[in-house]
Design an enzyme around this catalytic site. Structure first.
Site, PDB file in Angstrom:
ATOM      1  N   ARG B 244       0.864  -1.187   0.000  1.00 51.53           N
ATOM      2  CA  ARG B 244       0.000   0.000   0.000  1.00 51.53           C
ATOM      3  C   ARG B 244       0.900   1.237   0.000  1.00 51.53           C
ATOM      4  O   ARG B 244       1.396   1.662   1.034  1.00 51.53           O
ATOM      5  CB  ARG B 244      -0.902  -0.010   1.234  1.00 51.53           C
ATOM      6  CG  ARG B 244      -2.114   0.927   1.125  1.00 51.53           C
ATOM      7  CD  ARG B 244      -2.760   1.180   2.473  1.00 51.53           C
ATOM      8  NE  ARG B 244      -1.930   2.084   3.261  1.00 51.53           N
ATOM      9  CZ  ARG B 244      -1.857   2.078   4.589  1.00 51.53           C
ATOM     10  NH1 ARG B 244      -2.547   1.217   5.292  1.00 51.53           N
ATOM     11  NH2 ARG B 244      -1.081   2.940   5.223  1.00 51.53           N
ATOM     12  N   HIS B 248      -3.840   4.834   4.257  1.00 49.03           N
ATOM     13  CA  HIS B 248      -5.031   3.987   4.338  1.00 49.03           C
ATOM     14  C   HIS B 248      -6.219   4.709   3.720  1.00 49.03           C
ATOM     15  O   HIS B 248      -7.004   4.123   2.983  1.00 49.03           O
ATOM     16  CB  HIS B 248      -5.317   3.644   5.799  1.00 49.03           C
ATOM     17  CG  HIS B 248      -6.711   3.139   6.044  1.00 49.03           C
ATOM     18  ND1 HIS B 248      -7.124   1.887   5.661  1.00 49.03           N
ATOM     19  CD2 HIS B 248      -7.792   3.742   6.598  1.00 49.03           C
ATOM     20  CE1 HIS B 248      -8.402   1.734   5.984  1.00 49.03           C
ATOM     21  NE2 HIS B 248      -8.832   2.835   6.546  1.00 49.03           N
ATOM     22  N   TYR B 257       3.639   6.297  11.457  1.00 49.75           N
ATOM     23  CA  TYR B 257       3.970   4.889  11.726  1.00 49.75           C
ATOM     24  C   TYR B 257       4.979   4.273  10.758  1.00 49.75           C
ATOM     25  O   TYR B 257       5.382   3.132  10.938  1.00 49.75           O
ATOM     26  CB  TYR B 257       2.701   4.029  11.790  1.00 49.75           C
ATOM     27  CG  TYR B 257       1.761   4.139  10.595  1.00 49.75           C
ATOM     28  CD1 TYR B 257       2.012   3.418   9.429  1.00 49.75           C
ATOM     29  CD2 TYR B 257       0.629   4.950  10.650  1.00 49.75           C
ATOM     30  CE1 TYR B 257       1.151   3.512   8.339  1.00 49.75           C
ATOM     31  CE2 TYR B 257      -0.235   5.052   9.564  1.00 49.75           C
ATOM     32  CZ  TYR B 257       0.021   4.337   8.411  1.00 49.75           C
ATOM     33  OH  TYR B 257      -0.824   4.421   7.342  1.00 49.75           O
TER      34      TYR B 257
END
Lengths: 357, 345
Positions: B244, B248, B257
């Protein structure tokens, strides 16, 4: 979770007419609720080739309560089948079967076992018609042996009607006797919307007359409530197993000259507000009785519907006689929890003795 | 080491033709351009939010390309725009979910063979099993293709679905896009054992663990899986390893993160660039073709954006009218009350 204790309960049932077939012509038959439900399912399978029944032990065993007894042998293992032991799986696969043009009639073996399937029931089944803008109807009839009264283990005596009724997209119904069980299940299992069918398991083995030809001789609607006993002084509102208890209470009260009307709500969503209004406008007093806990129970909804339409004529606030806000207790304490005749009579007394000011 | 049960061979088509390879590239460019544009739409206030699929174009286009919309059915999550585009779904109707017009999108799922957009992680995996079992009961040969991610693989419903499908030998292809991240949680904190495909053996389900950034590998694997399931051999699981590359969603901040270095290392080579290099090397396409594909993608995006901008709100009556097939008196009363008390009649 063991169900061995419960399977013993079946021994008390009369199995002479377990497999009353669709071809049986007799209009009025005495049978148990278990037999009435079995017959209704038999006829639904015969009438609709897309109807399929499945769940835990529904097939060869006929269900732990024998509601599907003999149906696999008669209609085949493609129409009546066992699934792995996973409620979310059972309800989740119902969605896909409905999309594929079937009318799924899944069984959740006991009320408390519906909790592991709540995500599929609430987030999927209840919303799919809406989410898909009406292009994917969910004609799913979920049978749930419900309520208490049979000395069962934990999670086998729950009353989940308020929980289901609160979910947009679900309809909820509960029969009170064999006749209602036969007709309401046949009706529910032909609807294009999801219906939670709550069977009062403590009434499975009680017999009653079933008139297969006519549901409501008085001409009532199959989606409406039903007056089970007419009276002038007070309306008892109940559903499921509490209806027969309220009828008993009415007989006892009659000995004291109190004339009680008993209204079997039947549909817990949508609730027949007109029937509530019609009854309480006449009697001017109401007590609602249910096994579920008091707080945020369906009794609150019933009380509000009555208050809204009958405020001017009510002689007293609507009273609730219910279970308590406690986890459903073990068998030894079950009779303390479920509204009994005395507690219902006390509730009636409070309403009758209410004085303004 | 993963020990994967073998997928039945046979029935799969031969090598891809030059036309197919060029079509795959055009689809991937269209999806890439629409995907990155949708983020811009969000920044410009055209849509309130979006879940990008940057880097997953090969996994989505390759798998969606294997679907036969005359008989199969696809069960997406909320991140399968590339699958929808590849299947030929009306993209204004699809993207309307991100415009907050209607949760499931405005497309007709039954006609497009794409279930409504699913916001519950792993919510529709069991639906695919039920639909597939319906094919068995009806003696039809359709296959259900269900998408989920590495994060969703932690859900109990995925376990139940795989077990049910295996027990019932349902024609289901479980397509896992392992993109390395479930919002902020990396696969190693999510998937015990490190592989979803390895779990399939526990259910007796054959599995393929593939390079999800190689569109040809994805298409070939999906075709094999479809042939396997269609021939009555039961379910197959494909784990497409991808990355990815974006956040998100447009509300996410990956800087909290993962570092840019980690992102670059994890992402590897861009799947679109990989296909481009391959087409060039094999002499299947040239720069003119690539430019033409990009121009077509831009024109398509403009058309979709215009459609999205022109999309008005649905009438409020639909809130009430679409709950049930058979409405209830209570709902009718609420609708009447709403009409009376609101201005937008």
């Amino acid at each position: 979770m063991s169900n061995s204790i419960l399977e013993g309960a079946n021994a008390t049932g009369d199995d002479t007419a377990t497999n009353t077939a669709a071809d049986s012509p007799a209009p009025t038959t005495v049978m148990s609720m278990q037999q009435a439900l079995n017959r209704a399912l038999d006829e639904v399978l015969a009438d609709n080739p897309k109807a399929v029944i499945f769940g835990e032990d529904c097939g060869r065993l006929g269900g732990v309560f024998r509601i599907t007894d003999g149906l696999q042998a008669k209609h085949g293992a493609q129409r009546v089948f066992d699934t792995p032991l996973a409620e979310s799986g059972i309800l989740g696969m119902s969605v896909g079967l409905a999309m594929a043009g079937f009318h799924p009639i899944p069984e959740v073996q006991f009320d408390g076992f519906a909790y592991p399937a709540i995500n599929q029931i609430v987030c999927q089944i209840a919303r799919m018609n809406y989410r898909s803008r009406g292009t994917m109807p969910m004609p799913i009839t979920l049978r749930v042996p419900s309520f208490g009264g049979i000395r069962a283990p934990e999670h086998h005596g729950e009353s989940l009607e308020a929980l289901f009724a609160h979910v947009p997209g679900l309809k909820v119904v509960s029969p009170s006797n064999p006749h209602e069980a036969y007709h309401l299940l046949k009706y529910a299992a032909t609807r294009p919307d999801p219906v939670i069918f709550m069977e009062p398991k403590s009434r499975y083995w009680q017999k009653g007359e079933v008139d297969a030809a006519t549901h409501d001789a008085g001409g009532g609607s199959p989606t409406g409530a039903k007056v089970m006993r007419e009276g002038r002084h007070l309306t008892l509102v109940a559903w499921g197993a509490m209806v027969s208890r309220c009828l008993q209470v009415a007989e006892l009260a009659a000995e004291d000259g109190i004339d009680i009307e008993v209204l079997d709500l039947r549909w817990l969503k949508p609730i027949d507000a007109e029937a509530l209004t019609a009854s309480v406008r006449k009697t001017r007093r109401a007590v609602v009785v249910h096994e579920a806990p008091l707080t945020s129970g369906l009794g609150a909804e019933v009380a509000q519907l009555i208050t809204q339409s009958c405020f001017d004529t009510l002689k007293a606030a609507v009273e609730r006689v219910t279970g308590f806000d406690v986890p459903y207790p073990s068998g030894d304490l079950e009779d303390e929890y479920i509204p009994n005749i005395d507690r219902i009579l006390f509730g009636i007394q409070r309403v009758l003795e209410y004085k303004r000011g | 080491m993963d020990t994967l049960l073998p997928v039945a061979s046979g029935g799969a088509a031969g090598p891809l033709t030059a036309d197919e390879l060029r079509e795959l590239y055009s689809l991937m460019v269209a999806v890439r351009h629409l995907d990155t544009s949708a983020i811009a739409w969000q920044r410009q206030g055209i849509i309130p939010g979006y879940a990008p699929e940057l880097g997953q174009e090969a996994a989505q286009v390759g798998s969606g390309y294997a679907v036969d919309t005359t008989r199969d059915f696809v069960f997406p999550t909320y991140r399968e725009m590339g699958v929808a585009r590849t299947m030929g779904v009306d993209m204004v109707a699809y993207m309307s979910t991100h415009k907050a017009t209607w949760h499931g999108g405005l497309y007709n799922p039954m006609e497009s063979r794409l279930a409504p957009i699913q916001a519950v992680v792993a919510g529709s995996v069991l639906h695919a099993v039920g639909w597939a079992h319906g094919q068995t009961l009806d003696q039809q040969d359709g296959v259900a293709l269900t998408y989920f991610g590495d994060g969703a693989s932690s859900q109990g419903d995925v376990h139940e679905a795989m077990n049910f499908a295996a027990v019932m030998k349902a024609p289901v292809v479980f397509f896992v896009q392992n993109n390395g991240w479930a919002i902020s949680v990396p696969t190693e904190r999510q998937v015990a054992g490190g592989s979803v495909a390895a779990r399939a053996a526990g259910y007796g389900i054959p599995a393929l663990k593939i390079d999800g950034d190689d569109v040809v590998a994805v298409l070939e694997a999906t075709r094999r899986a479809f042939a396997h399931a269609r021939s009555g051999n039961g379910p197959v699981l494909i784990e497409a390893m991808t990355y990815r590359r974006g956040p998100h969603s447009t509300s996410d901040d990956p800087g909290r993160y993962r570092s840019l270095d980690e992102e670059r290392d994890g992402a590897g080579i861009d799947p679109l660039e990989r296909l481009r290099q391959r087409l060039l090397a094999e002499g299947i396409a040239d720069e003119a073709f690539f430019a033409e594909a990009l121009a077509a993608a831009k024109a398509e995006e403009e058309q979709i954006r215009t459609g999205i901008q022109a999309l008005g709100s649905r009438p409020g009556t639909e809130m009430f009218d679409l709950v049930f097939q058979e409405t209830t008196p209570a709902l009718q009363a609420q609708a009447a009350n709403w009409r009376e008390e609101s201005e937008h009649v």
